[in-house]
Design a protein around this motif. Structure first.
Motif, PDB file in Angstrom:
ATOM      1  N   ASP A  20     -64.173  59.608 -10.670  1.00 23.78           N
ATOM      2  CA  ASP A  20     -64.345  59.755  -9.221  1.00 23.78           C
ATOM      3  C   ASP A  20     -63.048  59.449  -8.466  1.00 23.78           C
ATOM      4  OD1 ASP A  20     -67.063  60.400  -9.601  1.00 23.78           O
ATOM      5  OD2 ASP A  20     -67.636  58.276  -9.518  1.00 23.78           O
ATOM      6  N   GLY A  21     -61.907  59.769  -9.071  1.00 22.80           N
ATOM      7  CA  GLY A  21     -60.620  59.586  -8.427  1.00 22.80           C
ATOM      8  C   GLY A  21     -60.077  58.171  -8.473  1.00 22.80           C
ATOM      9  N   CYS A  22     -60.777  57.269  -9.166  1.00 20.02           N
ATOM     10  CA  CYS A  22     -60.359  55.857  -9.238  1.00 20.02           C
ATOM     11  C   CYS A  22     -60.211  55.415 -10.691  1.00 20.02           C
ATOM     12  CB  CYS A  22     -61.391  54.975  -8.548  1.00 20.02           C
ATOM     13  SG  CYS A  22     -61.518  55.274  -6.778  1.00 20.02           S
ATOM     14  N   ASN A  23     -59.616  54.216 -10.868  1.00 20.83           N
ATOM     15  CA  ASN A  23     -59.465  53.693 -12.227  1.00 20.83           C
ATOM     16  C   ASN A  23     -60.833  53.376 -12.828  1.00 20.83           C
ATOM     17  OD1 ASN A  23     -59.242  51.473 -10.195  1.00 20.83           O
ATOM     18  ND2 ASN A  23     -59.195  50.159 -11.983  1.00 20.83           N
ATOM     19  N   LYS A  24     -61.128  54.017 -13.933  1.00 19.35           N
ATOM     20  CA  LYS A  24     -62.409  53.849 -14.620  1.00 19.35           C
ATOM     21  C   LYS A  24     -62.489  52.506 -15.348  1.00 19.35           C
ATOM     22  CE  LYS A  24     -65.151  56.393 -18.069  1.00 19.35           C
ATOM     23  NZ  LYS A  24     -65.154  57.615 -18.885  1.00 19.35           N
ATOM     24  N   LEU A  25     -61.334  52.002 -15.786  1.00 16.42           N
ATOM     25  CA  LEU A  25     -61.270  50.777 -16.580  1.00 16.42           C
ATOM     26  C   LEU A  25     -60.500  49.690 -15.839  1.00 16.42           C
ATOM     27  CD1 LEU A  25     -60.292  52.560 -19.909  1.00 16.42           C
ATOM     28  CD2 LEU A  25     -62.576  51.799 -19.246  1.00 16.42           C
ATOM     29  N   VAL A  26     -60.598  48.474 -16.335  1.00 19.65           N
ATOM     30  CA  VAL A  26     -59.836  47.354 -15.796  1.00 19.65           C
ATOM     31  C   VAL A  26     -58.356  47.594 -16.071  1.00 19.65           C
ATOM     32  CG1 VAL A  26     -59.373  44.879 -16.076  1.00 19.65           C
ATOM     33  CG2 VAL A  26     -61.732  45.702 -16.040  1.00 19.65           C
ATOM     34  N   VAL A  27     -57.505  47.286 -15.105  1.00 25.74           N
ATOM     35  CA  VAL A  27     -56.057  47.407 -15.239  1.00 25.74           C
ATOM     36  C   VAL A  27     -55.508  46.041 -15.625  1.00 25.74           C
ATOM     37  CG1 VAL A  27     -53.917  47.833 -13.960  1.00 25.74           C
ATOM     38  CG2 VAL A  27     -55.914  49.289 -13.574  1.00 25.74           C
ATOM     39  N   LYS A  28     -54.724  46.028 -16.736  1.00 26.27           N
ATOM     40  CA  LYS A  28     -54.185  44.771 -17.260  1.00 26.27           C
ATOM     41  C   LYS A  28     -52.684  44.874 -17.469  1.00 26.27           C
ATOM     42  CE  LYS A  28     -57.282  42.578 -20.015  1.00 26.27           C
ATOM     43  NZ  LYS A  28     -57.933  42.297 -21.286  1.00 26.27           N
ATOM     44  N   CYS A  29     -52.042  43.710 -17.518  1.00 28.68           N
ATOM     45  CA  CYS A  29     -50.617  43.640 -17.837  1.00 28.68           C
ATOM     46  C   CYS A  29     -50.423  44.073 -19.285  1.00 28.68           C
ATOM     47  CB  CYS A  29     -50.119  42.216 -17.632  1.00 28.68           C
ATOM     48  SG  CYS A  29     -48.406  41.965 -18.176  1.00 28.68           S
ATOM     49  N   LYS A  30     -49.467  44.938 -19.546  1.00 30.75           N
ATOM     50  CA  LYS A  30     -49.228  45.409 -20.916  1.00 30.75           C
ATOM     51  C   LYS A  30     -48.509  44.370 -21.770  1.00 30.75           C
ATOM     52  CE  LYS A  30     -46.436  49.142 -20.931  1.00 30.75           C
ATOM     53  NZ  LYS A  30     -45.541  50.209 -20.752  1.00 30.75           N
ATOM     54  N   TYR A  31     -48.004  43.287 -21.158  1.00 30.44           N
ATOM     55  CA  TYR A  31     -47.301  42.254 -21.911  1.00 30.44           C
ATOM     56  C   TYR A  31     -48.189  41.059 -22.245  1.00 30.44           C
ATOM     57  CZ  TYR A  31     -43.167  44.956 -21.011  1.00 30.44           C
ATOM     58  OH  TYR A  31     -42.250  45.982 -20.978  1.00 30.44           O
ATOM     59  N   CYS A  32     -48.955  40.563 -21.281  1.00 28.05           N
ATOM     60  CA  CYS A  32     -49.760  39.361 -21.543  1.00 28.05           C
ATOM     61  C   CYS A  32     -51.263  39.611 -21.487  1.00 28.05           C
ATOM     62  CB  CYS A  32     -49.377  38.236 -20.572  1.00 28.05           C
ATOM     63  SG  CYS A  32     -49.963  38.470 -18.879  1.00 28.05           S
TER      64      CYS A  32
END
Length: 126
Positions: A20-32
C-alpha cells in the motif's frame, strides 16, 4: 513492470518490502539491528539525492565521498522514529543515523519541509 516489482541493491523484491505504498516490514539498522521505524510508517518514494557514504575512505582526508540514492521511505513526523539520531545542520539538512550504534547517514531530514527520508539501500527489513 511497475516500480514496486524492481529489486533493490540488497536483492529484495520491492513487492516484498512495499505494501500500500508503505514499508511492509520493520526498518532496522543494518549494522546493529536496532529498530528504526515500525511497519507501515514510511511512504515509499523515488527521488534522487546525494548522501555521504556510510564508510568514508580515510585515505582521502578532508574530502567527503558521496553516492546518489534514489529509493527512500518518507516520514512526515520525526517523532515517528524508534531509534534515530540527527546530525548538526549542513545546507538545510540534518543527516539521520542509528541512535544505538551511530551508523549513518541512513537518510536525511529536510529543515525546510520538516520531513525525513530513510534510504532503502542503507537499512534492513525484518
Amino acid at each position: 513492470m511497475s516500480e514496486f516489482e524492481n529489486t533493490d541493491k540488497t536483492g529484495d523484491s520491492q513487492s516484498e518490502l512495499i505494501e500500500d505504498g508503505c514499508n511492509k516490514l520493520v526498518v532496522k539498522c543494518k549494522y546493529c539491528g536496532s529498530k528504526i521505524l515500525d511497519k507501515k510508517l514510511g511512504k515509499f518514494i523515488m527521488q534522487e539525492k546525494e548522501l555521504p557514504l556510510m564508510q568514508q575512505d580515510t585515505r582521502k582526508e578532508g574530502e567527503i565521498q558521496n553516492e546518489k540514492v534514489d529509493q527512500f521511505y518518507h516520514v512526515e513526523n520525526m517523532f515517528t522514529f524508534e531509534n534515530i539520531g540527527f546530525t548538526h545542520t549542513v545546507d538545510c539538512y540534518k543527516y539521520l543515523s542509528c541512535a544505538d550504534c551511530d551508523a549513518g547517514p541512513v537518510g536525511y531530514y529536510d529543515m525546510n519541509t520538516k520531513h525525513s527520508y530513510v534510504a532503502l539501500s542503507r537499512i534492513e527489513h525484518a
